[in-house]
Design a protein around this motif. Structure first.
Motif, PDB file in Angstrom:
ATOM      1  N   THR A 162      -7.902   7.711  -1.321  1.00 40.63           N
ATOM      2  CA  THR A 162      -7.369   8.407  -0.091  1.00 40.63           C
ATOM      3  C   THR A 162      -8.537   9.476   0.123  1.00 40.63           C
ATOM      4  OG1 THR A 162      -5.424   8.028  -0.710  1.00 40.63           O
ATOM      5  CG2 THR A 162      -5.632   9.670   0.867  1.00 40.63           C
ATOM      6  N   ASP A 209      -8.527   0.038  -4.353  1.00 38.02           N
ATOM      7  CA  ASP A 209      -8.694  -0.228  -2.786  1.00 38.02           C
ATOM      8  C   ASP A 209      -8.909   0.997  -2.124  1.00 38.02           C
ATOM      9  OD1 ASP A 209      -6.178   0.367  -2.549  1.00 38.02           O
ATOM     10  OD2 ASP A 209      -5.275  -1.646  -3.189  1.00 38.02           O
ATOM     11  N   SER A 210      -8.730   0.898  -0.614  1.00 40.03           N
ATOM     12  CA  SER A 210      -9.217   1.879  -0.003  1.00 40.03           C
ATOM     13  C   SER A 210      -8.410   2.326   1.209  1.00 40.03           C
ATOM     14  CB  SER A 210     -10.695   1.907   0.581  1.00 40.03           C
ATOM     15  OG  SER A 210     -11.085   2.822   1.606  1.00 40.03           O
ATOM     16  N   HIS A 211      -7.670   3.387   1.417  1.00 37.76           N
ATOM     17  CA  HIS A 211      -6.864   3.804   2.340  1.00 37.76           C
ATOM     18  C   HIS A 211      -7.569   3.790   3.801  1.00 37.76           C
ATOM     19  CE1 HIS A 211      -3.564   5.700   4.205  1.00 37.76           C
ATOM     20  NE2 HIS A 211      -4.015   6.790   4.516  1.00 37.76           N
ATOM     21  N   ASP A 228       0.764  -1.195   0.092  1.00 35.99           N
ATOM     22  CA  ASP A 228       0.115   0.035   0.074  1.00 35.99           C
ATOM     23  C   ASP A 228       0.954   1.306  -0.121  1.00 35.99           C
ATOM     24  OD1 ASP A 228      -2.496  -0.856   0.022  1.00 35.99           O
ATOM     25  OD2 ASP A 228      -2.794  -0.850   2.202  1.00 35.99           O
ATOM     26  N   ASP A 229       0.216   2.295  -0.361  1.00 35.27           N
ATOM     27  CA  ASP A 229       0.685   3.881  -0.091  1.00 35.27           C
ATOM     28  C   ASP A 229       1.833   4.480  -1.002  1.00 35.27           C
ATOM     29  OD1 ASP A 229      -1.218   3.445   1.983  1.00 35.27           O
ATOM     30  OD2 ASP A 229       0.395   3.609   3.828  1.00 35.27           O
ATOM     31  N   HIS A 276       2.900  -2.532   4.079  1.00 35.33           N
ATOM     32  CA  HIS A 276       3.555  -1.012   3.784  1.00 35.33           C
ATOM     33  C   HIS A 276       4.849  -1.174   4.085  1.00 35.33           C
ATOM     34  CE1 HIS A 276      -0.567  -1.494   5.781  1.00 35.33           C
ATOM     35  NE2 HIS A 276      -0.713  -0.428   5.167  1.00 35.33           N
ATOM     36  N   SER A 327      -0.649  -0.020  -4.741  1.00 36.01           N
ATOM     37  CA  SER A 327      -1.567   1.047  -5.237  1.00 36.01           C
ATOM     38  C   SER A 327      -1.255   2.358  -4.649  1.00 36.01           C
ATOM     39  CB  SER A 327      -2.956   0.541  -4.522  1.00 36.01           C
ATOM     40  OG  SER A 327      -2.981   0.450  -3.209  1.00 36.01           O
ATOM     41  N   MET A 344      -1.386   6.423  -3.537  1.00 32.94           N
ATOM     42  CA  MET A 344      -2.193   7.600  -3.043  1.00 32.94           C
ATOM     43  C   MET A 344      -2.038   8.856  -3.865  1.00 32.94           C
ATOM     44  SD  MET A 344      -1.271   6.804   1.045  1.00 32.94           S
ATOM     45  CE  MET A 344      -2.393   7.870   1.602  1.00 32.94           C
ATOM     46  N   HIS A 356      -5.259   3.629  -4.596  1.00 29.70           N
ATOM     47  CA  HIS A 356      -5.499   3.600  -3.166  1.00 29.70           C
ATOM     48  C   HIS A 356      -6.377   4.594  -2.949  1.00 29.70           C
ATOM     49  CE1 HIS A 356      -4.723   1.484   0.523  1.00 29.70           C
ATOM     50  NE2 HIS A 356      -3.948   2.625   0.999  1.00 29.70           N
TER      51      HIS A 356
END
Length: 312
Positions: A94, A161-163, A41-42, A254, A66, A68, A92
């Protein structure tokens, strides 16, 4: 010829038979295969985060990420992606800004989506504040703005996807927009069975028109919690890989380097900080991690591959 007639007759009466394969079989594996996405992520939140993630995709076993979009280093994702054509990169989504001194506002602009900006013009620090202030229309506008900006940077997302899970743990309408947009783009949107059971099914009227059955559902999701970090990341991830089940598994990590930049970004946080992210990087670029996949006969797949199995 007789066998051919029998087959055609059978198919006429059982039109769903051709679609009875599970996801593993659609991907070309046995029905009981352990299929895994290792997802970082991130990217875009910092240079340290992005560099570590792309390095882990090149030399380690990380195979998906993904970005941000509203963050300060998101443009670098587009540049680094040029070095890895075909890399599995999603958006991601955000809606929050959880850091103390490293801040960003909504991509659509605070005047367009005022419910996503606090008095300083930054995004709120947690999902509860987002739900209390942002309308579903504002959230949908922001999701679309982030995807548009990513496209302008050369990123065609393989998935959404979702932060911090704000799309899932906010208003159900946020999830509707998330799935609607993924359906328009004909790409996967990360959901698991818990989301289906607790949000989508109880609000079936809201999700009318969205072919939820067409979206791949994560069977088992692993993400380290603070107690796992305290016990040791190598132990947690070793146990996770050893306990993968058949079906679609997802390990969310992460990655970043434990350097001055990342320590400044994560200042004031005793979780998901620079040492935590370095530990993720260390494990997923190790030979031990690679050997664990072989030992457990795990099949690595990407969101891009999973998306090709979807029927719209």
């Amino acid at each position: 010829m007789k066998n051919l007639r029998y087959y055609l007759l059978l198919m006429a009466f059982l039109p769903g038979l051709a679609f009875s394969q599970n996801l593993a079989e659609k991907l070309g594996y046995p029905s009981d295969a352990k299929v895994l996405i290792i997802h970082g992520d991130d990217v875009g939140v910092s240079h340290s985060q992005t560099k570590a993630t792309f390095d882990a995709m090149k030399i380690g076993i990380v195979n998906s990420t993904s970005m941000m979009v509203p963050t300060g280093w998101s443009a670098e994702v587009g540049e680094m992606a040029k070095e890895m054509p075909g890399a599995d990169i999603g958006i991601h989504i955000t809606l929050t800004n959880e850091w103390l001194n490293f801040n960003w506002g909504p991509e659509a602009g605070r005047t367009a989506v005022p419910g996503l900006a606090n008095e300083k013009g930054h995004m709120y620090s947690n999902c509860a504040e987002v739900s209390a202030n942002a309308s579903p229309q504002e959230v949908e506008m922001e999701i679309r703005a982030q995807i548009k900006t990513a496209n302008q940077m050369g990123i065609v997302p393989t998935h959404l996807d979702s932060h911090m899970g704000c799309v899932f743990y906010g208003r159900p309408e946020y999830l509707k927009s998330y799935l609607t947009i993924a359906q328009e783009l004909k790409i996967p949107a990360m959901i698991n069975q818990q989301i289906v059971d607790n949000i989508i099914n109880p609000n079936s009227a809201l999700f009318e028109g969205i072919n939820v059955d067409h979206f791949p559902v994560i069977d088992q999701l692993f993400m380290a919690e603070p107690e796992d970090y305290e016990s040791g990341m190598e132990e947690y991830y070793t146990n996770s890989i050893n306990n993968l089940s058949s079906g679609l598994n997802l390990i969310l990590i992460h990655l970043a380097f434990d350097n001055e930049e990342m320590n400044a970004v994560t200042q004031g946080h005793d979780t998901y900080h620079a040492p935590w992210r370095q530990a993720d990087y260390n494990f997923f670029t190790s030979e031990k991690a690679r050997e664990l996949l072989k030992k457990n006969n795990v099949k690595l797949v990407t969101w891009r591959e999973v998306g090709k199995t979807m029927q719209f």
